[in-house]
Design a protein around this motif. Structure first.
Motif, PDB file in Angstrom:
ATOM      1  N   PRO A   1       0.806  -1.227   0.000  1.00 16.00           N
ATOM      2  CA  PRO A   1       0.000   0.000   0.000  1.00 16.00           C
ATOM      3  C   PRO A   1       0.844   1.283   0.000  1.00 16.00           C
ATOM      4  O   PRO A   1       0.289   2.372  -0.054  1.00 16.00           O
ATOM      5  CB  PRO A   1      -0.788  -0.119   1.307  1.00 16.00           C
ATOM      6  N   VAL A   2       2.162   1.153   0.081  1.00 16.83           N
ATOM      7  CA  VAL A   2       3.004   2.355   0.137  1.00 16.83           C
ATOM      8  C   VAL A   2       3.012   3.024  -1.241  1.00 16.83           C
ATOM      9  O   VAL A   2       3.274   2.364  -2.241  1.00 16.83           O
ATOM     10  CB  VAL A   2       4.436   1.990   0.573  1.00 16.83           C
ATOM     11  N   PRO A   3       2.734   4.324  -1.304  1.00 15.60           N
ATOM     12  CA  PRO A   3       2.657   4.996  -2.609  1.00 15.60           C
ATOM     13  C   PRO A   3       3.993   4.947  -3.349  1.00 15.60           C
ATOM     14  O   PRO A   3       5.055   4.904  -2.720  1.00 15.60           O
ATOM     15  CB  PRO A   3       2.301   6.447  -2.240  1.00 15.60           C
ATOM     16  N   GLU A   4       3.904   4.954  -4.673  1.00 14.08           N
ATOM     17  CA  GLU A   4       5.115   4.883  -5.478  1.00 14.08           C
ATOM     18  C   GLU A   4       5.943   6.150  -5.311  1.00 14.08           C
ATOM     19  O   GLU A   4       5.401   7.250  -5.177  1.00 14.08           O
ATOM     20  CB  GLU A   4       4.739   4.699  -6.956  1.00 14.08           C
ATOM     21  N   ASP A   5       7.267   5.997  -5.304  1.00 13.74           N
ATOM     22  CA  ASP A   5       8.147   7.158  -5.216  1.00 13.74           C
ATOM     23  C   ASP A   5       8.472   7.667  -6.623  1.00 13.74           C
ATOM     24  O   ASP A   5       7.867   7.228  -7.599  1.00 13.74           O
ATOM     25  CB  ASP A   5       9.424   6.815  -4.429  1.00 13.74           C
ATOM     26  N   GLU A   6       9.460   8.544  -6.717  1.00 18.52           N
ATOM     27  CA  GLU A   6       9.757   9.148  -8.018  1.00 18.52           C
ATOM     28  C   GLU A   6      10.258   8.115  -9.031  1.00 18.52           C
ATOM     29  O   GLU A   6      10.207   8.334 -10.232  1.00 18.52           O
ATOM     30  CB  GLU A   6      10.768  10.296  -7.865  1.00 18.52           C
ATOM     31  N   HIS A   7      10.756   6.965  -8.544  1.00 16.64           N
ATOM     32  CA  HIS A   7      11.195   5.909  -9.465  1.00 16.64           C
ATOM     33  C   HIS A   7      10.062   4.935  -9.783  1.00 16.64           C
ATOM     34  O   HIS A   7      10.285   3.909 -10.422  1.00 16.64           O
ATOM     35  CB  HIS A   7      12.358   5.123  -8.870  1.00 16.64           C
ATOM     36  N   GLY A   8       8.873   5.252  -9.298  1.00 14.33           N
ATOM     37  CA  GLY A   8       7.749   4.349  -9.519  1.00 14.33           C
ATOM     38  C   GLY A   8       7.802   3.127  -8.611  1.00 14.33           C
ATOM     39  O   GLY A   8       7.236   2.088  -8.919  1.00 14.33           O
ATOM     40  N   ARG A   9       8.497   3.230  -7.475  1.00 12.05           N
ATOM     41  CA  ARG A   9       8.654   2.080  -6.583  1.00 12.05           C
ATOM     42  C   ARG A   9       7.786   2.214  -5.346  1.00 12.05           C
ATOM     43  O   ARG A   9       7.806   3.256  -4.674  1.00 12.05           O
ATOM     44  CB  ARG A   9      10.103   1.964  -6.126  1.00 12.05           C
ATOM     45  N   ARG A  10       7.083   1.140  -5.027  1.00 17.59           N
ATOM     46  CA  ARG A  10       6.461   1.056  -3.709  1.00 17.59           C
ATOM     47  C   ARG A  10       7.540   0.616  -2.729  1.00 17.59           C
ATOM     48  O   ARG A  10       8.706   0.468  -3.114  1.00 17.59           O
ATOM     49  CB  ARG A  10       5.317   0.053  -3.733  1.00 17.59           C
ATOM     50  N   ALA A  11       7.174   0.353  -1.466  1.00 18.98           N
ATOM     51  CA  ALA A  11       8.192  -0.119  -0.515  1.00 18.98           C
ATOM     52  C   ALA A  11       8.756  -1.449  -1.019  1.00 18.98           C
ATOM     53  O   ALA A  11       9.955  -1.715  -0.944  1.00 18.98           O
ATOM     54  CB  ALA A  11       7.587  -0.280   0.871  1.00 18.98           C
ATOM     55  N   LEU A  12       7.870  -2.295  -1.533  1.00 18.40           N
ATOM     56  CA  LEU A  12       8.293  -3.556  -2.141  1.00 18.40           C
ATOM     57  C   LEU A  12       8.373  -3.320  -3.644  1.00 18.40           C
ATOM     58  O   LEU A  12       7.426  -2.837  -4.251  1.00 18.40           O
ATOM     59  CB  LEU A  12       7.260  -4.641  -1.821  1.00 18.40           C
ATOM     60  N   TYR A  13       9.494  -3.601  -4.247  1.00 19.60           N
ATOM     61  CA  TYR A  13       9.647  -3.271  -5.667  1.00 19.60           C
ATOM     62  C   TYR A  13      10.548  -4.264  -6.388  1.00 19.60           C
ATOM     63  O   TYR A  13      11.308  -5.002  -5.764  1.00 19.60           O
ATOM     64  CB  TYR A  13      10.209  -1.856  -5.821  1.00 19.60           C
ATOM     65  N   ARG A  14      10.441  -4.269  -7.688  1.00 20.43           N
ATOM     66  CA  ARG A  14      11.240  -5.161  -8.526  1.00 20.43           C
ATOM     67  C   ARG A  14      12.575  -4.496  -8.814  1.00 20.43           C
ATOM     68  O   ARG A  14      12.622  -3.360  -9.267  1.00 20.43           O
ATOM     69  CB  ARG A  14      10.478  -5.436  -9.826  1.00 20.43           C
ATOM     70  N   ARG A  15      13.616  -5.238  -8.546  1.00 21.38           N
ATOM     71  CA  ARG A  15      14.952  -4.710  -8.807  1.00 21.38           C
ATOM     72  C   ARG A  15      15.281  -4.990 -10.272  1.00 21.38           C
ATOM     73  O   ARG A  15      15.060  -6.118 -10.747  1.00 21.38           O
ATOM     74  CB  ARG A  15      15.906  -5.470  -7.897  1.00 21.38           C
ATOM     75  N   PRO A  16      15.763  -4.009 -11.018  1.00 17.23           N
ATOM     76  CA  PRO A  16      15.998  -4.251 -12.436  1.00 17.23           C
ATOM     77  C   PRO A  16      16.958  -5.421 -12.671  1.00 17.23           C
ATOM     78  O   PRO A  16      16.688  -6.325 -13.447  1.00 17.23           O
ATOM     79  CB  PRO A  16      16.607  -2.941 -12.937  1.00 17.23           C
ATOM     80  N   ARG A  17      18.087  -5.406 -11.978  1.00 16.87           N
ATOM     81  CA  ARG A  17      19.043  -6.479 -12.166  1.00 16.87           C
ATOM     82  C   ARG A  17      18.497  -7.759 -11.529  1.00 16.87           C
ATOM     83  O   ARG A  17      18.028  -7.736 -10.397  1.00 16.87           O
ATOM     84  CB  ARG A  17      20.375  -6.084 -11.522  1.00 16.87           C
ATOM     85  N   LEU A  18      18.512  -8.847 -12.233  1.00 18.86           N
ATOM     86  CA  LEU A  18      18.069 -10.156 -11.767  1.00 18.86           C
ATOM     87  C   LEU A  18      16.558 -10.260 -11.534  1.00 18.86           C
ATOM     88  O   LEU A  18      16.036 -11.336 -11.278  1.00 18.86           O
ATOM     89  CB  LEU A  18      18.778 -10.567 -10.471  1.00 18.86           C
ATOM     90  N   HIS A  19      15.869  -9.106 -11.605  1.00 16.34           N
ATOM     91  CA  HIS A  19      14.420  -9.102 -11.387  1.00 16.34           C
ATOM     92  C   HIS A  19      14.019  -9.664 -10.030  1.00 16.34           C
ATOM     93  O   HIS A  19      12.948 -10.249  -9.871  1.00 16.34           O
ATOM     94  CB  HIS A  19      13.693  -9.878 -12.493  1.00 16.34           C
ATOM     95  N   THR A  20      14.889  -9.516  -9.053  1.00 11.30           N
ATOM     96  CA  THR A  20      14.497  -9.955  -7.711  1.00 11.30           C
ATOM     97  C   THR A  20      13.586  -8.906  -7.092  1.00 11.30           C
ATOM     98  O   THR A  20      13.397  -7.822  -7.639  1.00 11.30           O
ATOM     99  CB  THR A  20      15.720 -10.161  -6.806  1.00 11.30           C
ATOM    100  N   ILE A  21      13.019  -9.229  -5.948  1.00  7.57           N
ATOM    101  CA  ILE A  21      12.084  -8.324  -5.281  1.00  7.57           C
ATOM    102  C   ILE A  21      12.723  -7.837  -3.992  1.00  7.57           C
ATOM    103  O   ILE A  21      13.180  -8.649  -3.172  1.00  7.57           O
ATOM    104  CB  ILE A  21      10.747  -9.046  -5.013  1.00  7.57           C
ATOM    105  N   LEU A  22      12.797  -6.538  -3.859  1.00  5.37           N
ATOM    106  CA  LEU A  22      13.441  -5.960  -2.678  1.00  5.37           C
ATOM    107  C   LEU A  22      12.426  -5.212  -1.828  1.00  5.37           C
ATOM    108  O   LEU A  22      11.407  -4.739  -2.331  1.00  5.37           O
ATOM    109  CB  LEU A  22      14.549  -4.986  -3.090  1.00  5.37           C
TER     110      LEU A  22
END
Lengths: 238, 610
Positions: A125-146
């Motif tokens: 539910p955390v709003p997206e930041d300027e990079h379009g990321r919520r608190a939980l987000y997809r990491r570009p490299r390896l596509h893991t979830i951080l």
């Protein structure tokens, strides 16, 4: 009924073999074509950054030994000894990989499926930041979830989403509510796959398109009991 | 409490079922160093807990211990074992001034239970007393409780993992439990884990007498190590022993056939239990051998905690009268005792018998041995059909064997006496049957026949828990086995003294050194085994066992094999006696009393115990 003889020919896992995406496509992901739609993957050249998507299990090969759990925990929970960072001792309770055992004998190694539709991220539910990321987000490299621990509010929504119809891998930290046990892919060299004495785990490049990938372990176990022992939908509890 | 040695928690979970008291019992550091854990620590504790002979094994005073070892809980290959130590309800000396005289019992099982005990923060679980009502012991790290188990009482072992997972809400709990046989105090009952791994030789009756249906353990901690970096290095080295050309070869054998691989081999060599040990070769071996199981039964391999061998096979009977029976096995022991020893060549029937034996919680070695004896007595007309409750117990007859298994577990009809073991049945029928009642110290022999295997004959005769095929064929091998049984590591994963790859004694010693911070080498490691064996011997002697109990059934000296490669083989009595005398001398045990001599006791640091 597909025949499923026990794996017999001993094979060395061979680190490179794992990294190269594994040749035996037919043996991957619950083994049989009936459960597999097509999926794409490519071999990563040695030395290049591996662009990876998920650890997948071949249940025909898994013996339930749990070596993967200890390897995952040892890498992802290192120890600091006299100022040096060393692998941990491998406490399976800390592992992101968990092998579920059932009777009759079925073992289901379950790790975060890094689902392409990521219901955990959708639930954040955390709003997206300027990079379009919520608190939980997809990491570009390896596509893991951080998880961004600065912004995570510990609401446990991600864990709840994972528990519904997925592997239920995400466990909220009892104190902070933050998600734990999300697969890190060990920077592209998953220690679970490297350590598996039975070559049952591999890293898949490309989306894993299997009917059972990311499904709850009980559901997978029921399918395997039907397949291996001709048992129709045995009663198993979560 | 003082800080424990690295590698040890220094504490046992101590549960008194009579009072419901749960406490932590310190393990003195000198015990941990002298005996490690498992079998060694077990007999050291038993020595103090039962200071007087004559205690009823099924009474509340007999302690029941579940002991992993100092390597348990670490991801060391095959460090998966739990040793169950108690005073045996299944053995007896020829004569003793004490009531209820019996040997120590050490029963070793694989799986995941031992490591979980260590994760929960204990070096073992000690259960004393007896509960008035059925209970289950739940251990969740420091949260330990006894819960009523009336709903589980009567259940077979097949469904218990599932029932406990449901009840406790987490599959991380690892459990051991008894089946109906243990509840009925059948003296040949097992304690099971994962519905097929078993601590056998009667210990299930001790658990049943305590009205303890199950123990479920979940832990979150790791034991510590003294030298972290050295441990990681040595762990990698230990793992590499299972790789490469040599390591892969042996690993491949166990993965391919498990212990069942030995069925064909033992029959060929004439060292298999066939027709109640009358023969060593089974002419229909191909019907029940590992090749038949691979083709018709097995679907997958299973491994114990961090094991690279996966010798356990499970499967399903595909067709015939026993189609759809799902279970583990057959392996060497179960396939022989419910197969060739009873002249059964119906593989589905064998698997069905194993499945029932495990579900009921029976020791399959002893059960197959007793049924073989009854088949022979029936063939010879020494018992009639009425004695067998109407069963036509002929060689190779599957259904009557299945019926006998149910009777033995229920201790009903002929099972009332059969469940007490082959020595009791033989005594009941008459002295003239003693020559083919195949036991030592009241404990049934396992699936290895000895007319053509004198070294194994010595092993059976001198083992401290009564006839045992695993306790070692020489002094050196016995010490090695006793030391290994005290580490938590499986015998199959260490090659010492045998022509197979795997870890070496030195690998184990090096790991112990990194874990405990104490200097360990092969000699010190083997001394643990010798000390353990000697203390077990002292325990048995205190109960009244003498060298007269180190004997073998008459059959092996008087009835030569008539089949196969070893046709004509029979044990030579003089040679056997000479090997025994040599063994006593080598051990430093008094040939008159059977006890370790004063010099030996001092050398082993046991002199203070006498």
């Amino acid at each position: 009924m597909p025949q499923a003889p026990p794996p017999d020919s001993p094979r060395d896992p061979g680190r490179r073999r794992v990294l190269q995406g594994l040749a035996s496509v037919s043996g991957l992901v619950l083994a049989h074509g009936s459960l597999l739609a097509t999926f794409s993957f490519s071999r990563a050249a040695q030395g290049r950054t591996v662009h990876a998507f998920a650890v997948v299990a071949d249940l025909e090969r898994c013996t339930g030994c749990r070596t993967c759990e200890t390897a995952c925990a040892a890498y992802n929970h290192p120890a600091t000894i006299d100022g040096r960072t060393l692998r941990g001792l491998g406490n399976p309770r800390l592992s992101n990989m968990r092998v579920y055992g059932f009777i009759p004998e079925v073992d289901v190694p379950v790790t975060c499926a890094l689902c392409s539709d990521a219901p955990c991220i959708e639930a954040c539910p955390v709003p997206e930041d300027e990079h379009g990321r919520r608190a939980l987000y997809r990491r570009p490299r390896l596509h893991t979830i951080l998880n961004d621990t600065e912004r995570c509010i510990g609401c446990r929504s991600c864990a709840a989403a994972c528990a519904v119809d997925r592997g239920g891998v995400i466990e909220p930290d009892p104190a902070t509510g933050r998600p734990t046990h999300i697969c890190t892919l060990c920077d592209g060299e998953p220690r679970c796959a490297l350590a598996c004495p039975y070559d049952a785990l591999s890293i898949m490049r490309g989306p894993v398109d299997s009917e059972l990938h990311g499904k709850p372990p009980v559901e997978i176990a029921q399918r395997m009991m039907e397949r291996w022992y001709s048992l129709s939908a045995p009663e198993v509890s979560p | 409490m003082s800080a424990a040695l690295p590698g040890f928690h220094g504490v046992l979970l101590d549960v008194d079922l009579s009072t419901g008291t749960i406490s932590r019992r310190p393990v003195p550091a000198e015990h941990s160093l002298a005996f490690l854990g498992g079998r060694g620590l077990g007999v050291r504790l038993l020595w103090d807990l039962l200071p007087q002979p004559g205690v009823d094994p099924l009474g509340p005073d007999n302690p029941l211990m579940f002991l992993p070892g100092p390597l348990s809980g670490f991801p060391v290959p095959s460090a998966s074992r739990t040793c169950v130590v108690t005073k045996s309800p299944a053995t007896a000396p020829v004569q003793s001034p004490h009531p209820h005289a019996s040997t120590v019992s050490y029963s070793n099982m694989g799986g995941f239970f031992g490591p979980e005990i260590r994760f929960a923060g204990y070096d073992g679980v000690l259960v004393r007393g007896a509960s008035p009502e059925p209970v289950v012991l739940v251990v969740d790290d420091d949260d330990v409780r006894l819960e009523p188990a009336g709903d589980l009482w009567g259940m077979g072992t097949e469904g218990l993992d599932e029932a406990l997972a449901e009840r406790l809400g987490d599959r991380r709990f690892r459990s051991v439990y008894i089946g109906p046989a243990g509840e009925k105090l059948c003296r040949r009952a097992c304690i099971l884990h994962t519905a097929a791994r078993a601590a056998g030789r009667g210990v299930g009756a001790v658990m049943g007498a305590k009205k303890l249906k199950a123990i479920a353990v979940r832990g979150s901690q790791m034991p510590t190590v003294s030298d972290h970096a050295a441990f990681l290095r040595r762990l990698e080295r230990a793992r590499r022993r299972f790789e490469g050309m040599v390591g892969t070869l042996y690993r491949g054998v166990l993965r391919r056939g498990g212990t069942a691989m030995y069925l064909e081999l033992a029959s060929k060599r004439g060292v298999m239990a066939v027709r109640n040990y009358r023969e060593g070769t089974f002419e229909d071996i191909d019907a029940i051998g590992y090749k038949a199981s691979r083709e018709n039964i097995w679907v997958r391999n299973s491994a114990c905690y961090c094991c690279r061998l996966s010798c356990k096979k499970s499967g399903v009977v595909k067709d015939g009268p026993y189609a759809h029976v799902v279970h583990d096995g057959p392996e060497y022991e179960t396939g022989t005792m419910f197969g060739s020893n009873l002249m059964i060549k119906d593989l589905g029937g064998v698997l069905k018998a194993i499945a029932r034996g495990d579900d009921l919680g029976l020791d399959i070695i002893s059960t197959g041995n007793v049924i073989g004896f009854l088949m022979e007595a029936y063939e010879k007309g020494l018992v009639d059909r009425a004695f067998l409750d109407g069963l036509d117990l002929q060689w190779g007859a599957v259904e009557p064997v299945h019926a006998m298994i149910e009777k033995i577990a229920a201790c009903e009809g002929v099972g009332a006496i059969a469940s007490q073991g082959v020595a009791a049945v033989s005594k009941h029928i008459g002295e003239h049957t003693a020559s083919f009642a195949i036991h030592v110290k009241g404990m049934e022999l396992a699936a290895h026949n000895v007319q053509a295997n004198p070294a194994r004959a010595l092993c059976y005769a001198t083992s401290n828990r009564g006839a045992c095929h695993l306790s070692g064929d020489s002094k050196h091998h016995q010490d090695f086995v006793a030391a290994m049984d005290s580490t938590g590591v499986c015998l199959f994963a260490v090659s010492a003294g045998r022509p197979m790859p795997g870890m070496s004694c030195e690998d184990i010693a090096m790991l112990l050194e990194a874990i405990t911070g104490e200097p360990w080498d092969e000699d010190r490691f083997m001394a643990v085994g010798e000390r353990t064996f000697a203390l077990e011997r002292m325990f048995n002697a205190r109960e009244g066992f003498t060298p007269a109990d180190d004997s073998l059934p008459e059959r092996f000296f008087t009835e030569p094999l008539t089949l196969g490669k070893s046709e004509g083989a029979v044990l030579d009595r003089a040679e056997f006696q000479a090997s025994l005398a040599e063994w006593y001398a080598e051990r430093g045990y008094d040939a008159e009393t059977g006890r370790p001599g004063a010099e030996k006791l001092t050398a082993l640091g046991l002199d203070a115990l006498t």
